[in-house]
Design an enzyme around this catalytic site. Structure first.
Site, PDB file in Angstrom:
ATOM      1  N   SER A 285     -49.014  85.374  88.595  1.00  0.00           N
ATOM      2  CA  SER A 285     -48.929  86.820  88.350  1.00  0.00           C
ATOM      3  C   SER A 285     -50.279  87.384  87.906  1.00  0.00           C
ATOM      4  O   SER A 285     -51.072  86.697  87.273  1.00  0.00           O
ATOM      5  CB  SER A 285     -47.884  87.057  87.258  1.00  0.00           C
ATOM      6  OG  SER A 285     -48.033  88.336  86.695  1.00  0.00           O
TER       7      SER A 285
ATOM      8  N   TYR B 286     -51.085  93.471  91.388  1.00  0.00           N
ATOM      9  CA  TYR B 286     -50.413  94.770  91.241  1.00  0.00           C
ATOM     10  C   TYR B 286     -51.369  95.880  91.659  1.00  0.00           C
ATOM     11  O   TYR B 286     -52.584  95.713  91.624  1.00  0.00           O
ATOM     12  CB  TYR B 286     -50.038  95.004  89.770  1.00  0.00           C
ATOM     13  CG  TYR B 286     -48.698  94.445  89.355  1.00  0.00           C
ATOM     14  CD1 TYR B 286     -47.535  94.788  90.036  1.00  0.00           C
ATOM     15  CD2 TYR B 286     -48.593  93.608  88.250  1.00  0.00           C
ATOM     16  CE1 TYR B 286     -46.298  94.294  89.622  1.00  0.00           C
ATOM     17  CE2 TYR B 286     -47.361  93.110  87.836  1.00  0.00           C
ATOM     18  CZ  TYR B 286     -46.222  93.459  88.528  1.00  0.00           C
ATOM     19  OH  TYR B 286     -45.010  92.981  88.132  1.00  0.00           O
TER      20      TYR B 286
ATOM     21  N   THR C 223     -47.820  93.279  95.188  1.00  0.00           N
ATOM     22  CA  THR C 223     -46.539  93.844  94.724  1.00  0.00           C
ATOM     23  C   THR C 223     -46.608  95.365  94.709  1.00  0.00           C
ATOM     24  O   THR C 223     -47.473  95.948  94.060  1.00  0.00           O
ATOM     25  CB  THR C 223     -46.201  93.309  93.322  1.00  0.00           C
ATOM     26  OG1 THR C 223     -46.139  91.878  93.398  1.00  0.00           O
ATOM     27  CG2 THR C 223     -44.864  93.842  92.833  1.00  0.00           C
TER      28      THR C 223
ATOM     29  N   LYS D  24     -44.847  92.624  98.595  1.00  0.00           N
ATOM     30  CA  LYS D  24     -43.660  92.267  97.817  1.00  0.00           C
ATOM     31  C   LYS D  24     -42.976  93.517  97.262  1.00  0.00           C
ATOM     32  O   LYS D  24     -43.634  94.355  96.627  1.00  0.00           O
ATOM     33  CB  LYS D  24     -44.063  91.350  96.646  1.00  0.00           C
ATOM     34  CG  LYS D  24     -42.917  90.959  95.727  1.00  0.00           C
ATOM     35  CD  LYS D  24     -43.365  89.879  94.760  1.00  0.00           C
ATOM     36  CE  LYS D  24     -42.246  89.411  93.858  1.00  0.00           C
ATOM     37  NZ  LYS D  24     -41.968  90.290  92.741  1.00  0.00           N
TER      38      LYS D  24
ATOM     39  N   HIS E 136     -37.356  93.235  92.660  1.00  0.00           N
ATOM     40  CA  HIS E 136     -38.033  92.798  91.436  1.00  0.00           C
ATOM     41  C   HIS E 136     -37.028  92.152  90.476  1.00  0.00           C
ATOM     42  O   HIS E 136     -37.128  92.276  89.259  1.00  0.00           O
ATOM     43  CB  HIS E 136     -38.724  93.994  90.759  1.00  0.00           C
ATOM     44  CG  HIS E 136     -40.040  93.677  90.120  1.00  0.00           C
ATOM     45  ND1 HIS E 136     -41.252  93.928  90.707  1.00  0.00           N
ATOM     46  CD2 HIS E 136     -40.336  93.120  88.919  1.00  0.00           C
ATOM     47  CE1 HIS E 136     -42.233  93.561  89.895  1.00  0.00           C
ATOM     48  NE2 HIS E 136     -41.706  93.053  88.802  1.00  0.00           N
TER      49      HIS E 136
HETATM   50  C1  FNR Z   1     -40.983  89.176  87.178  1.00  0.00           C
HETATM   51  N1  FNR Z   1     -41.365  89.621  88.435  1.00  0.00           N
HETATM   52  C2  FNR Z   1     -42.697  89.905  88.680  1.00  0.00           C
HETATM   53  N2  FNR Z   1     -43.115  90.244  89.938  1.00  0.00           N
HETATM   54  C3  FNR Z   1     -44.419  90.469  90.206  1.00  0.00           C
HETATM   55  O1  FNR Z   1     -44.765  90.752  91.353  1.00  0.00           O
HETATM   56  N3  FNR Z   1     -45.347  90.342  89.201  1.00  0.00           N
HETATM   57  C4  FNR Z   1     -45.022  90.021  87.923  1.00  0.00           C
HETATM   58  O2  FNR Z   1     -45.869  89.910  87.047  1.00  0.00           O
HETATM   59  C5  FNR Z   1     -43.644  89.829  87.626  1.00  0.00           C
HETATM   60  N4  FNR Z   1     -43.238  89.539  86.355  1.00  0.00           N
HETATM   61  C6  FNR Z   1     -41.924  89.163  86.114  1.00  0.00           C
HETATM   62  C7  FNR Z   1     -41.559  88.738  84.841  1.00  0.00           C
HETATM   63  C8  FNR Z   1     -40.273  88.259  84.624  1.00  0.00           C
HETATM   64  C9  FNR Z   1     -39.911  87.763  83.262  1.00  0.00           C
HETATM   65  C10 FNR Z   1     -39.338  88.232  85.690  1.00  0.00           C
HETATM   66  C11 FNR Z   1     -37.954  87.678  85.498  1.00  0.00           C
HETATM   67  C12 FNR Z   1     -39.689  88.683  86.937  1.00  0.00           C
HETATM   68  C13 FNR Z   1     -40.397  89.628  89.549  1.00  0.00           C
HETATM   69  C14 FNR Z   1     -40.348  88.260  90.224  1.00  0.00           C
HETATM   70  O3  FNR Z   1     -41.538  87.995  90.919  1.00  0.00           O
HETATM   71  C15 FNR Z   1     -39.192  88.166  91.229  1.00  0.00           C
HETATM   72  O4  FNR Z   1     -39.264  89.226  92.150  1.00  0.00           O
HETATM   73  C16 FNR Z   1     -37.829  88.150  90.567  1.00  0.00           C
HETATM   74  O5  FNR Z   1     -37.834  87.366  89.399  1.00  0.00           O
HETATM   75  C17 FNR Z   1     -36.776  87.612  91.542  1.00  0.00           C
HETATM   76  O6  FNR Z   1     -35.509  87.668  91.020  1.00  0.00           O
HETATM   77  P1  FNR Z   1     -34.785  86.442  90.276  1.00  0.00           P
HETATM   78  O7  FNR Z   1     -35.062  85.184  91.057  1.00  0.00           O
HETATM   79  O8  FNR Z   1     -35.364  86.389  88.910  1.00  0.00           O
HETATM   80  O9  FNR Z   1     -33.361  86.868  90.301  1.00  0.00           O
END
Ligand code: FNR
Length: 377
Positions: A106, A129, A155, A251, A275
């Site tokens: 990330s 991002y 993203t 994404k 997300h």
């Molecule tokens: C995320 N997600 C996320 N996505 C991204 O592009 N950059 C990020 O920094 C983050 N940070 C983040 C933190 C936490 C704690 C979570 C749970 C999720 C979203 C992540 O990449 C992904 O899209 C989701 O977690 C997918 O869903 P599930 O598998 O958690 O149900």
């Protein structure tokens, strides 16, 4: 109640983490309807049992962007992973490499790009991002490229941060003194929760590297809130497309028209995602959005899907709905918080095992054979 390795690791993570960190991982936006539907819609999709198909030899191997994967699973970018286990991004990346799947770092990681790439035995992917400070974006891209990273996950579903009331309740807000005190508590040398480097305050590695000074985590949410850029449009992505020579994956696609725009833009892949239900509560679950998107663009662009995957069976379901590959977020994050690198490796082993069983019982031998025919319509 769905029983899976993920639910066990979730419970272990809940016991181990300070509540505000567990809530940050576990929670979603508003009333968390989309978060729940991501899981329940996917779990309710009926697989089609087939018999007597000679499934003695099955392979989970697949290829995406010229990279061989041991199974069609990748680890999603998850912010603050280094808060859930000591140098957590490195641990997760090592576990992924040991199981032959990519780890995505990330933008808002604790460990910086260079540390994770150097300590991972296999190449990692990097997630960026859209931020107001284009200097930060360029700096991050240059550093990722210099570190030898070729795959970029861009993203786009966070022009503004979602409203997460669970975080507000548990104090995960950078502007508030309560949050600062909690951060100090969990990073204090005397605190039993063993995260970060003992005695050294946690940091957002990539942001500190850009600013040339430690940022600390106290202003994390404030920094995010003031740096996300709602003015972004496809046009603004063109310089990144020109700059980035390797595969670029968009994404956060949930709509057929946006998927078509991604093809027109020249992206190499999309990630069908809401997300993990953390942005707009009330949007479609990924499982419900995916089939129409696959009908529109499959074959023109690689399709990855995430949000709601909690088991190897869910991976098979996403593939049957039209994905070429999947991403998992919370599932591995719980495992990391509960048991570090070994936990993530074990979770991936269990996913692989579940996939093998699901393939045998739906009568397929390869990933390519998993299609809508594997589902009961
Ligand atoms: C995320 N997600 C996320 N996505 C991204 O592009 N950059 C990020 O920094 C983050 N940070 C983040 C933190 C936490 C704690 C979570 C749970 C999720 C979203 C992540 O990449 C992904 O899209 C989701 O977690 C997918 O869903 P599930 O598998 O958690 O149900």
């Amino acid at each position: 109640m769905i029983i899976s390795a993920t639910t066990d690791y979730r419970e272990a993570a809940r016991r181990r983490l300070p509540q505000f960190l567990f809530d940050y991982i576990d929670g979603g936006a508003y009333a968390e309807h989309t978060l729940r539907h991501n899981v329940s819609d996917l779990a309710s999709i009926a697989l089609r049992q087939r018999v007597l198909k000679n499934v003695a030899d099955r392979s989970l191997e697949t290829e995406i962007f010229g990279q061989k994967l041991a199974m069609p699973v990748t680890l999603a970018p998850v912010g603050l992973t280094g808060m859930y286990a000591r140098r957590g991004e490195v641990q997760a990346a090592r576990a992924a490499a040991s199981r032959g799947v990519p780890f995505t770092l990330s933008t808002v990681s604790v460990c910086p790009i260079e540390e994770v790439q150097k300590k991972s035995p296999a190449p990692i992917w990097f997630q960026l991002y859209v931020l107001k400070d284009r200097g930060f974006m360029r700096n991050a891209l240059e550093r990722a490229q210099a570190a030898g990273i070729t795959t970029l996950v861009f993203t786009v579903d966070m022009p503004v941060p979602g409203a997460r009331y669970r975080d507000a309740h548990s104090g995960m807000s950078g502007k508030n003194a309560h949050f600062r005190r909690m951060i100090q508590a969990v990073t204090h040398p005397g605190w039993s929760w063993d995260v970060g480097l003992r005695g050294r305050p946690h940091d957002l590695g990539n942001i500190s590297a850009y600013l040339g000074k430690p940022t600390g985590l106290g202003d994390y949410i404030g920094w995010l809130g003031s740096n996300f850029d709602p003015s972004i449009s496809w046009k603004d992505l063109e310089w990144i497309r020109e700059f980035w020579k390797g595969p670029m994956i968009i994404k956060g696609i949930l709509d057929v028209e946006d998927a078509r725009d991604a093809v027109r833009f020249g992206a190499d892949g999309i990630i069908v995602s809401n997300h993990g239900g953390r942005q707009l509560d009330g949007v479609l679950s990924s499982a419900r959005a995916l089939p129409a998107i696959a009908d529109a663009v499959k074959g023109d662009i690689k399709i990855l899907a995430d949000s709601g995957i909690r088991s190897g069976l869910d991976v098979v379901r996403m593939l049957a709905l039209g994905a070429d590959c999947t991403m998992i977020g919370r599932a591995y994050t719980y495992a990391l918080a509960a048991a570090g690198e070994a936990g993530v490796a074990n979770l991936l082993d269990l996913f692989a095992k579940e996939m093998r069983v699901a393939m045998a019982l739906t009568g397929v031998r390869s990933i390519a054979e998993i299609t809508r025919d594997s589902l009961v319509h």
